[in-house]
Enzyme design. Structure first.
Site, PDB file in Angstrom:
ATOM      1  N   CYS A  98      27.959  65.035  -0.656  1.00  0.00           N
ATOM      2  CA  CYS A  98      28.825  63.882  -0.386  1.00  0.00           C
ATOM      3  C   CYS A  98      28.094  62.793   0.403  1.00  0.00           C
ATOM      4  O   CYS A  98      27.777  62.969   1.586  1.00  0.00           O
ATOM      5  CB  CYS A  98      30.105  64.287   0.346  1.00  0.00           C
ATOM      6  SG  CYS A  98      31.311  62.951   0.439  1.00  0.00           S
ATOM      7  N   SER A 113      31.087  55.783  -3.344  1.00  0.00           N
ATOM      8  CA  SER A 113      30.740  57.196  -3.435  1.00  0.00           C
ATOM      9  C   SER A 113      29.239  57.315  -3.602  1.00  0.00           C
ATOM     10  O   SER A 113      28.656  56.673  -4.479  1.00  0.00           O
ATOM     11  CB  SER A 113      31.443  57.861  -4.622  1.00  0.00           C
ATOM     12  OG  SER A 113      30.826  59.094  -4.955  1.00  0.00           O
TER      13      SER A 113
END
Length: 347
Positions: A253, A91
């Site tokens: 993101c 991530s």
């Protein structure tokens, strides 16, 4: 208090997305690599994830990151991301949170004006370059995992929706990218619930109907998220990643934009060295670019770079009273959605 199994955490967020970092506690996850540790959590013993992530000790709108010594000699620190459905391999926002936390707390020595860390993740090595000033980690640039598109313009039939066109790509984890224009919608906070409902159904359908595997890394497979893509009125990239069990990433993101850059490059929409701004549903931003190209298992891949900011906002310690009936937490669909059958432990 008579708490047992206590865990200490630092609270942080990257461009709005909360990523707690576990900095102390008595836990052990078997495995010689970060991928094997992640798969142990997902396939054999999920109790630590549930303890940290589920209510009453956690909440849906966050990730919790387990900090480890590196399992490879070329890394400085290792971590695994725990979320509402499972442990995930990589991530970008959580990497920014982790880098900010370990430097600002002194877990790893901060060097001004630039500190370079190498992060050992289940998806491979990630280089983090932190711009530092007066004890603050001001910005983090991530040289992400090699990213690639696997399938473009895949037509899938989604129950209750109809035909949806998606692109499948890897950006550290696998994504189903959905052009939001198919639904005549904008990526704005008022549409969040509707985007979650659509993205969740598409996610389920892809994992049911398609076989998705990394060409080189055994055990790294399956779709992790869907991501709606579009552009704002200024022509900047805009996206909304849908995270199980049913919420939107508050940050732009990192892995999602790595996957998106791979698709854009495959379509001739961006060149190596070209910089873009990527916005989230709350208008926070990452700077994104492609720094180079690479072949992965015979697949043409890009080398993405994602840059964003992280902020530490608190300290947190949790534990268990031995008589607590919810030792592994619980989830309720008002907050957690129904994307996965998450045991509630409520009779």
């Amino acid at each position: 208090m008579r708490l047992t199994k206590t865990v200490k955490m630092i609270e942080a967020h990257a461009e709005g997305e909360v990523g707690r970092i576990v900095t102390g506690g008595d836990f052990h996850v078997p495995g010689d690599t970060m991928l094997s540790k992640m798969n142990y959590i997902n396939d054999q013993d999920d109790s630590l994830r549930r303890f940290l992530v589920f209510e009453p000790r956690g909440y849906a709108q966050m990730s919790t990151n387990l900090l480890f010594p590196p399992t490879r000699p070329d890394a400085d620190v290792a971590f695994i991301i725990l979320q509402g459905d499972k442990a995930h391999a990589m991530s970008g926002s959580n990497s920014i949170c982790l880098t900010t936390v370990v430097l600002e707390t002194g877990i790893i020595e901060m060097k001004e004006p630039t500190t370079i860390l190498h992060l050992d993740t289940p998806a491979g090595l990630v280089k983090a370059t932190a711009q530092c000033k007066s004890g603050k980690c001001e910005r983090v640039s991530l040289d992400m995992n090699p990213s690639f598109a696997t399938d473009l313009d895949v037509k899938i039939d989604v129950d209750g929706i109809g035909q949806v066109i998606v692109d499948i790509a890897f950006g550290g984890v696998f994504y189903g990218l959905i052009d939001v224009a198919q639904f005549n919608m904008d990526i704005v906070p008022n549409n969040a619930r509707q985007l979650v409902e659509i993205g969740t159904k598409v996610h389920r359908t892809i994992n049911r109907d398609l076989v998705i595997k990394h060409p080189e890394i055994d055990g790294l497979e399956g779709l992790s998220y869907t991501m709606f893509t579009g552009f704002n009125s200024d022509g900047e990239m805009q996206g909304a990643t849908i995270l199980p069990p049913g919420r939107i990433d508050r940050s732009p993101c990192g892995t999602g934009n790595s996957a998106r850059l791979a698709v854009m490059y495959a379509r001739g929409q961006i060149e190596v060295g070209e910089k873009r701004t990527a916005r989230s549903i709350i208008n926070s931003y990452f700077d994104v670019e492609i720094t180079g190209l690479k072949s992965i298992g015979g697949v043409s891949a890009i080398l993405p770079r994602i840059s964003g900011r992280g902020w530490v906002f608190g300290k947190h310690e949790i534990g268990i009273d031995p008589n607590d009936p919810y030792l592994e937490g619980y989830s309720v669909s008002d907050c957690w959605g129904d994307a996965f059958d998450l045991m509630s432990n409520v009779d």
